[in-house]
Each structure stands twice: as C-alpha cells, then as structure tokens.
Design a protein around this motif. Structure first.
Motif, PDB file in Angstrom:
ATOM      1  N   ALA A   9       0.640  -1.322   0.192  1.00  0.00           N
ATOM      2  CA  ALA A   9       0.018  -0.074  -0.176  1.00  0.00           C
ATOM      3  C   ALA A   9       0.966   1.182  -0.054  1.00  0.00           C
ATOM      4  O   ALA A   9       1.934   1.179   0.657  1.00  0.00           O
ATOM      5  CB  ALA A   9      -0.992  -0.150   1.139  1.00  0.00           C
ATOM      6  N   THR A  21      -5.592   6.926   4.762  1.00  0.00           N
ATOM      7  CA  THR A  21      -6.303   6.416   3.669  1.00  0.00           C
ATOM      8  C   THR A  21      -5.495   5.107   3.387  1.00  0.00           C
ATOM      9  O   THR A  21      -5.731   4.010   2.702  1.00  0.00           O
ATOM     10  CB  THR A  21      -6.063   7.209   2.441  1.00  0.00           C
ATOM     11  OG1 THR A  21      -4.582   7.738   2.181  1.00  0.00           O
ATOM     12  CG2 THR A  21      -6.685   8.375   2.561  1.00  0.00           C
ATOM     13  N   GLN A  25      -6.677   1.290   2.640  1.00  0.00           N
ATOM     14  CA  GLN A  25      -6.081   0.352   1.507  1.00  0.00           C
ATOM     15  C   GLN A  25      -5.744  -1.085   2.489  1.00  0.00           C
ATOM     16  O   GLN A  25      -6.112  -2.129   1.942  1.00  0.00           O
ATOM     17  CB  GLN A  25      -4.937   0.915   0.910  1.00  0.00           C
ATOM     18  CG  GLN A  25      -5.153   2.119   0.178  1.00  0.00           C
ATOM     19  CD  GLN A  25      -3.961   2.649  -0.440  1.00  0.00           C
ATOM     20  OE1 GLN A  25      -3.239   1.786  -0.846  1.00  0.00           O
ATOM     21  NE2 GLN A  25      -3.844   3.947  -0.489  1.00  0.00           N
ATOM     22  N   THR A  26      -4.924  -0.890   3.544  1.00  0.00           N
ATOM     23  CA  THR A  26      -4.771  -2.143   4.003  1.00  0.00           C
ATOM     24  C   THR A  26      -5.649  -3.048   4.659  1.00  0.00           C
ATOM     25  O   THR A  26      -5.616  -4.308   4.335  1.00  0.00           O
ATOM     26  CB  THR A  26      -3.728  -1.839   5.038  1.00  0.00           C
ATOM     27  OG1 THR A  26      -2.489  -0.904   4.701  1.00  0.00           O
ATOM     28  CG2 THR A  26      -2.857  -3.213   5.893  1.00  0.00           C
ATOM     29  N   TYR A  79      -3.879  -2.566  -4.025  1.00  0.00           N
ATOM     30  CA  TYR A  79      -5.339  -1.786  -4.086  1.00  0.00           C
ATOM     31  C   TYR A  79      -5.577  -1.476  -5.464  1.00  0.00           C
ATOM     32  O   TYR A  79      -6.956  -1.780  -5.943  1.00  0.00           O
ATOM     33  CB  TYR A  79      -5.382  -0.602  -3.089  1.00  0.00           C
ATOM     34  CG  TYR A  79      -6.807   0.045  -3.120  1.00  0.00           C
ATOM     35  CD1 TYR A  79      -7.799  -0.866  -2.163  1.00  0.00           C
ATOM     36  CD2 TYR A  79      -7.373   1.195  -3.662  1.00  0.00           C
ATOM     37  CE1 TYR A  79      -8.962  -0.187  -1.960  1.00  0.00           C
ATOM     38  CE2 TYR A  79      -8.640   1.512  -3.644  1.00  0.00           C
ATOM     39  CZ  TYR A  79      -9.554   1.112  -2.643  1.00  0.00           C
ATOM     40  OH  TYR A  79     -10.656   1.296  -2.640  1.00  0.00           O
ATOM     41  N   SER A  80      -4.854  -0.723  -6.225  1.00  0.00           N
ATOM     42  CA  SER A  80      -5.111  -0.404  -7.559  1.00  0.00           C
ATOM     43  C   SER A  80      -3.770  -0.093  -8.262  1.00  0.00           C
ATOM     44  O   SER A  80      -2.673  -0.064  -7.634  1.00  0.00           O
ATOM     45  CB  SER A  80      -6.066   0.914  -7.589  1.00  0.00           C
ATOM     46  OG  SER A  80      -5.300   2.061  -7.061  1.00  0.00           O
ATOM     47  N   ARG A  83      -1.475   2.690  -7.362  1.00  0.00           N
ATOM     48  CA  ARG A  83      -0.712   2.714  -5.847  1.00  0.00           C
ATOM     49  C   ARG A  83       0.737   2.005  -6.110  1.00  0.00           C
ATOM     50  O   ARG A  83       1.683   2.223  -5.271  1.00  0.00           O
ATOM     51  CB  ARG A  83      -1.329   1.701  -5.005  1.00  0.00           C
ATOM     52  CG  ARG A  83      -2.776   2.266  -4.608  1.00  0.00           C
ATOM     53  CD  ARG A  83      -2.445   3.701  -3.979  1.00  0.00           C
ATOM     54  NE  ARG A  83      -2.782   4.768  -4.806  1.00  0.00           N
ATOM     55  CZ  ARG A  83      -2.550   6.136  -4.558  1.00  0.00           C
ATOM     56  NH1 ARG A  83      -1.590   6.516  -3.449  1.00  0.00           N
ATOM     57  NH2 ARG A  83      -2.716   6.880  -5.469  1.00  0.00           N
TER      58      ARG A  83
END
Length: 582
Positions: A9, A21, A25-26, A79-80, A83
């Motif tokens: 992350a 934030t 994510q984590t 996450y995406s 990242r």
C-alpha cells in the motif's frame, strides 16, 4: 492450504497520511486475502507513507521486490495500479519483474482476468493515472503561482524566524505577524554581521553563548541557519515565492553512502534565477540598505574566504591577471636564508591546463606588491580633496534620487487613505448603512493593511540616511586622516584587509603595470583607463637597483630558484571605476 502472499500500500502526501487512507487500503486488502485463501503475515504488509508514485526508490517496494526474488510468495495484493506506480512504464517493469519471479500481481480495483481485454483495461488505467498525476501537479503549480502574483501569503504555507504565520479565515487572508522577541534577534544578527563584520560561525557562536532559543525551542544555532537567515529576502519586506525548483538528483551524499541506504527522494532543489521570483509584501524587520550590505558581505566572504590559509596576506583574493583573467594565488620558495612568497597566475601553470600554460605573466613578490598597494591606498585616503568631493557628490545624489523618500510619500498617502476608509466604514455603521456582520468582515482586512503600511514606514524611517551624518563625517575628516596616518604602519594584516576590501574592487596585474580599481573617483590627468595609458620611459638596466618585482628566468621554469636579475622597474598606475556601494 492458504497461499503465501504479500500486501503493498502507498500514499504520497502528508494529508493522505493524516486521513489514514493507507489504513483503509490495508484493511480492504487484508479482508480480500482472508476471503480468497491467501496467508499474509504481518511482516509481509509493506507500506510506503509519503512516497511519490513517480519514483521506484521506496523502502516498502524494495522490500517487496527482495521478498519476491527469494521465492517466498506467490502473489502480491495491491489496491489499484496507481498505488504501485503513477507511471505506466514503471507498472510494466514491476509487473514483468514479479512475473519472472513467479509472483502474481492482483489489483483489488482492476480486472483480475488474463484475457487481452482485461490487460488492455489495466494498461489504460496506468496511462490515465500517469496523466492524472501530471495534470494535478500542473494545476497545483499554476494555482499557487496565480495566488502568489495576487500577493497572497498563504502560498508560502509558513513563516521564517521572526514572524508568525496567521492562517486565513473567512474574514481575512493569511498574513505574517511580527514576533518582536524574535525580530530583535534578527536585527541583532544583521547588525553584528554587517557592522561588526562577524563571520557566520561567530554569529552562531554568539547566539549559542547567549542561550537564545530557536523557533523550535532549542538553544543551539547552526551556521546553516544563520546563513539562511541572512539570505532570506522576507526580512527586507519581500517574501519570495518560486525561489527553488525541483530537478533530478545529481549525486548521492557521503552520509547516505556511508549508511548504505538510498534516499526516497529522487530529486533535489536548486535555486532559480532571481528575476523568476515572485515577491510578496510582508512587514520588514531590517532596512533595504542593511539587507543589501548583508548580501554584499556574503558575496565578499565567498570570494575572500581564507579557507586553508595559515598566514593571511593583504591582497588575498583580489589579484587578477590582466593578460588571461585568471586569479593569482600565493606560492613560496625557500632560499638558504629565508622563505620568499610570490603571487602566481593560475593560467601560467602548465600542469593545470590540457594544452599547457595559457599565460606568460610572471610571479610577483608578495611583500613588495602588498607594501606598494597599501601605500597607494593610504595616499588615496590622505587626499582630503578627493574624499570631500566624493562626500559632496553622494550628498547631492541622496538629495535628488532617494527612492526611500518617494516610497515614504506613497506609504503616507496609502496610510491616509486607509484611515479615511476606516472612518467612513464606522460612520456607515453608525448611520445603519452597514450591518455589524459586514463591519466585522471588512475591518480585519483594513487593520491588517494599516499594520503592514505602518511597519514599512517605520523600517524606512530607521533606514533613512540623515544628511547630518554626512556633515558630521565631513567635519571629522581631518581627524580621521590624522589617526589613519598614525596607525597605518602599526595595523596588522587582518585590519589592513578590512580597509582595503572596503575601497578596492580588484587589482589587475600585467607584465609591466599594476592597475588598482577602487571606489573613489580620481581626477583624470590623461586618457581614461580603458584606453592607452601614459608610460614612464625605461632607463637602462645598468642604472636600476636590484629590486625587480617579477621573478626573472624562463617562463617555463618552476619556482625552484630565486636569483633576481636587474630588470626595468614595473610601472604602476591607478584606474578609477564607477563608484561602488556607499
């Protein structure tokens, strides 16, 4: 059996860290791992807080890549794609590297299939993330630049020592508030640096001895802090935006190399040209003249720095070769009786240049040249007519072209206008034309402008040069000349250096002449210095005394022998420039 995996992350700003934030994510990735049969130990949860996605040098990412190279995981959960990196090329690079290690990259907010369509969507997401990053950075830069051009102090986001940064509110914009206790320290630093000629190290040592607290409450002042204070234009009332810009890091510092580490910053800051700075008006703590003197002293200190000089000399850092333009340095040679010092041109050293020596100018005996230049300066200061004429000229210039007087008149008119606005606003409130809410909204802004104008007026009054000082100087000129004649022969080298550097800009050394460029105009009895100069006819060599200042022998011979040969005496002349600073 659960498959071993790791979690990565990243957030890039302090605001995102404060908003937690990265924690969201984590949490989402841990929940995904539990529902899809992945085992993620706590030590395999890698986080990079405050690291840009445009760089690959990140501690968490480095640890993840090392873990993948060891073959201990089969998947990494992210996450995406943005990242992992904000650059599409870096995304492809990392994905291929992890694939070669047998590690599957799983994005929570991206198609997880291996079909060409799914890979195309991931690629589009990477390109859009890179475009979005560039767009955000450009909008942020343009917005701050526009606000700076409008004079908004909030683009600086902080205040230096001596000020307090007051955040903007609904009723007023952000501004600098003077902290008087710190402002006195700033004025003291500028005063002892410009008037008493203290070095930066001596200023820091004095502040430490007096146990003066810094902005953070510490009682230890570093030289770099004092240096930054002396260079900060905010103290003369001109806080500047855009003084530095980011560029790629050119080198790795020694402390970082000794720690065997790498910086998470792949770029560094460098100074931008002065004309690109955007000035923001703030209350001044020192006058413009004091700040200009500090900048001049900083420049001189850089030029005249003693560095590793064990024994100082009078003309150190002031000699320039008129033939090639290089500086002259001091060297020495040992005879059977004593040690002789010479000034030698850098361009005449063949070993310093690829194509050999650039100059044929020969060395000069330092004791002879120091004595001659010092005598010329003493004779110049002993000429009462020149000094009085220069004082009269500067008095006339101060009367006719004094920017402080014009600026003071503008500020007084502005002060009167602001006072009239306050009176009108109060009158309108008393007559019921303005509500109390409108009065509270407009009064803080007017008060802030009035305080800024008042502070600038006080600084101008403090910095104004009183004509009585010139008159007092003119009256005490004879006494000064008398004291100078008495002490001229007893001053040490350091004291002579201070006097010389106040008057002389540089000393040009040619093959047959010495040109002293000083700040006091002299009456020209012949052609100006830029044209042909009158010469003194040489007498035959047999009639000259053995006092030739330049070392004879071959031009290519090193300073190994010091035998002097009868040669014509060197011709000296003075050359005046336009006046330097007062």
């Amino acid at each position: 059996m659960n498959k071993p995996a790791a979690i990565y992350a990243r957030v890039s700003s302090d605001r995102q860290k404060e908003s937690h934030t990265i924690g969201s994510q984590t949490s989402a990735l841990v929940e995904y791992a539990q529902t899809h049969g992945y085992a993620v130990p706590s030590e395999w949860v890698f986080q990079d807080e405050g690291y840009s996605g445009a760089s690959l040098v990140r501690p968490g990412l480095e640890a993840l890549r090392d873990l993948a190279a060891q073959g201990q995981i089969v998947a990494v959960l992210i996450y995406s794609p943005d990242r992992l990196s904000r650059k599409y090329a870096y995304q492809v690079l990392l994905s291929e590297e992890l694939s070669r290690c047998g590690v599957e990259v799983i994005y929570l907010k991206s198609p997880s299939g291996d079909s060409p369509e799914d890979q195309l969507v991931v690629q589009f997401q990477g390109m859009i993330a890179e475009y979005e990053r560039a767009q955000i950075a450009e909008r942020h830069r343009r917005g701050k630049r526009h606000r700076a051009q409008q004079g908004m102090v909030n683009v600086l986001s902080g205040a230096p020592y001596g000020y307090r940064y007051v955040r903007k509110t609904d009723a007023s914009a952000a501004y600098y508030e003077v902290v008087e206790s710190e402002a006195e320290v700033v004025r003291m630093v500028f005063a002892i640096y410009t008037q008493q000629r203290f070095s930066i190290n001596a200023v820091a040592r004095l502040l430490n001895e007096r146990r003066i607290s810094t902005r953070t409450g510490k009682t230890r002042w570093e030289r770099s802090t004092v240096w930054g204070m002396l260079r900060n234009p905010a103290y003369e009332g001109k806080a500047c935006y855009g003084k530095t810009e980011q560029s790629e890091r050119q080198r790795i510092t020694r402390p970082l190399r000794q720690r065997n580490g790498s910086s998470h910053r792949s770029n560094c800051h460098r100074d931008r040209p002065r004309e690109d700075w955007i000035e923001l008006p703030v209350p001044a703590l020192v006058s413009e003249e004091t700040y200009a003197l500090a900048q001049e002293q900083l420049t001189k200190n850089k030029h005249h720095s003693p560095r590793r000089t064990i024994e100082p000399t009078l003309l150190q850092g002031m000699l320039v070769c008129q033939q090639c333009g290089y500086a002259l340095y001091r060297t020495s040679t040992q005879t059977s009786k004593r040690k002789l010092y010479y000034y030698r041109c850098l361009g005449s050293d063949a070993y310093r240049h690829f194509k050999g020596a650039l100059c044929t100018n020969r060395p000069v005996r330092s004791d002879y040249l120091d004595h001659f230049v010092w005598d010329q300066i003493i004779n110049l200061l002993d000429n009462g007519t020149l000094i009085q004429a220069e004082i009269d000229r500067r008095m006339e210039a101060a009367r006719n072209t004094d920017p402080r007087r014009q600026r003071g008149e503008i500020l007084r008119r502005e002060q009167t206008r602001l006072g009239n606005n306050v009176v009108r606003l109060i009158t309108a409130y008393q007559e019921g034309l303005v509500s109390l809410a409108q009065l509270r909204q407009r009064m803080p802004e007017l008060n802030k402008k009035s305080q800024a104008v008042e502070s600038e007026l006080q600084s101008l009054e403090t910095a104004a040069v009183d004509q009585a000082r010139y008159l007092q100087l003119a009256e005490s000129l004879d006494g000064f000349r008398m004291k100078l004649r008495e002490r001229a022969k007893t001053l040490d080298v350091c004291e002579r250096q201070q006097i010389l550097r106040l008057l002389v800009k540089e000393v040009l050394v040619a093959a047959d002449s010495i040109t002293i460029r000083h700040s006091i105009p002299i009456l020209q009895t012949g052609p100006v210095s830029d044209g042909p100069q009158p010469t003194v006819p040489h007498t035959p060599e047999r009639s000259q005394k053995p006092s030739y200042l330049l070392r004879s022998r071959s031009n290519n011979c090193p300073l190994g022998r010091t035998e002097l040969r009868l040669r014509p005496l060197t011709i000296f002349r003075n050359s005046s420039l336009q006046p330097l600073l007062d």
